[in-house]
Design a protein around this motif. Sequence first.
Motif, PDB file in Angstrom:
ATOM      1  N   GLY B   5      15.785  20.445  20.959  1.00  0.00           N
ATOM      2  CA  GLY B   5      14.562  20.133  21.673  1.00  0.00           C
ATOM      3  C   GLY B   5      14.445  18.631  21.904  1.00  0.00           C
ATOM      4  N   ALA B   6      13.695  18.256  22.921  1.00  0.00           N
ATOM      5  CA  ALA B   6      13.478  16.836  23.211  1.00  0.00           C
ATOM      6  C   ALA B   6      12.109  16.691  23.867  1.00  0.00           C
ATOM      7  N   TRP B   7      11.606  15.475  23.862  1.00  0.00           N
ATOM      8  CA  TRP B   7      10.366  15.168  24.579  1.00  0.00           C
ATOM      9  C   TRP B   7      10.702  14.287  25.779  1.00  0.00           C
ATOM     10  N   ALA B  18      14.068  10.480  27.567  1.00  0.00           N
ATOM     11  CA  ALA B  18      13.765  11.468  26.527  1.00  0.00           C
ATOM     12  C   ALA B  18      13.957  10.849  25.147  1.00  0.00           C
ATOM     13  N   GLY B  20      14.128  12.371  20.807  1.00  0.00           N
ATOM     14  CA  GLY B  20      14.314  13.577  20.018  1.00  0.00           C
ATOM     15  C   GLY B  20      12.997  14.246  19.677  1.00  0.00           C
ATOM     16  N   GLU B  21      13.065  15.557  19.410  1.00  0.00           N
ATOM     17  CA  GLU B  21      11.813  16.289  19.174  1.00  0.00           C
ATOM     18  C   GLU B  21      11.096  15.830  17.911  1.00  0.00           C
ATOM     19  N   ARG B  22      11.813  15.213  16.991  1.00  0.00           N
ATOM     20  CA  ARG B  22      11.173  14.734  15.761  1.00  0.00           C
ATOM     21  C   ARG B  22      10.813  13.253  15.838  1.00  0.00           C
ATOM     22  N   GLU B  23      10.991  12.658  16.990  1.00  0.00           N
ATOM     23  CA  GLU B  23      10.719  11.221  17.122  1.00  0.00           C
ATOM     24  C   GLU B  23       9.333  10.933  17.724  1.00  0.00           C
ATOM     25  N   GLN B  99       6.470  16.033  27.927  1.00  0.00           N
ATOM     26  CA  GLN B  99       6.814  17.438  28.185  1.00  0.00           C
ATOM     27  C   GLN B  99       7.946  17.831  27.239  1.00  0.00           C
ATOM     28  N   ARG B 100       7.773  18.958  26.555  1.00  0.00           N
ATOM     29  CA  ARG B 100       8.823  19.412  25.648  1.00  0.00           C
ATOM     30  C   ARG B 100       9.845  20.213  26.431  1.00  0.00           C
ATOM     31  N   GLY B 102      14.141  21.801  26.469  1.00  0.00           N
ATOM     32  CA  GLY B 102      15.341  22.142  25.731  1.00  0.00           C
ATOM     33  C   GLY B 102      16.554  21.476  26.373  1.00  0.00           C
TER      34      GLY B 102
END
Lengths: 156, 147
Positions: B5-7, B18, B20-23, B99-100, B102
């Motif tokens: 996942g990414a933002w 983008a 990382g999803e945890r960033e 926006q999240r 994949g």
Amino acid sequence: MADKARARIGQDHYVVLRLEGLRLLVPQEEVSSLEPEEEADMSTRHPGAVGEYQAHPVFALPETLDGFLDREGRPICALLALPDGDYYGLLCSEVSLLPAGGLDIRPVPAIMLEKDSPLLGIALDETGLLCLTSAAALHRLIVRLGGIELDTPEAA
Amino acid sequence: MSAAGAWLLEFGDGVRAAIGERELFHILYRPTLHALPRAPAHCSRLIEWEGRMLPLWDLHRRLNREAAPAAAELVAIVGYRGSDGSTVFAAFGITVPPQRIGVDDADACDLPVDRPAWRALTKSCFSHSDAAVPVLDLASMFTPRPC
């Protein structure tokens, strides 16, 4: 830089020198006196200075600290003491005293800091941002900007 | 092949990247900005967040050397792992909520060539909706380079 900032926390009071939107924190013992701007002799010019007060150069810096200004709108001259006993004046729009006790001074984020920055730390109060500096650090900036160099040691 | 996942962040004027999803940690609307003198033009303001003073990056200015046409009213609080293992926080001005999305390994592509400065700010790039999306290298961006 963080150590320098922490070392300053021991001071009893800071003097807040306002340059329009910028508020500089200077340790109280580095401010020798506050004089009305009219007391300065504007007929004598040193490089970068707007005049002199009792033979000491007087400077006016913008809130961006990136050059020199004329004296407009700066009614107070803060006479700042350098470690070697020399002095220079800084024209301010407003000056106040702030107890050091309630201030949480932190290091400036490294990514925002230029080499030999005059900013030694930052703090927030209910009015906004305060930037910790010193008479010597500001003088080094003035010299880099092209102002007259006083005979001062390297250390702040 | 692996997916993650990414933002997706929008910085204005078509500049997108983008992380990382945890960033991504927090989104703020019109926080108070504090100008810091003698700081780089793309990182000259601070915001207060949870008792911290964070540098605010203007990625549009960094890439284009000018401010975005529309002011970024949102601020994304991001974090990355510092050299001592702790999380280091920083902030970006963004124009719309993140926006999240994949991302799959198979989506990897070259960096956009229109802005050479991307190379110093990113660690990879992927294709999304027919456009190349650089992945920001937060640790590199927020660590000062030796003079």
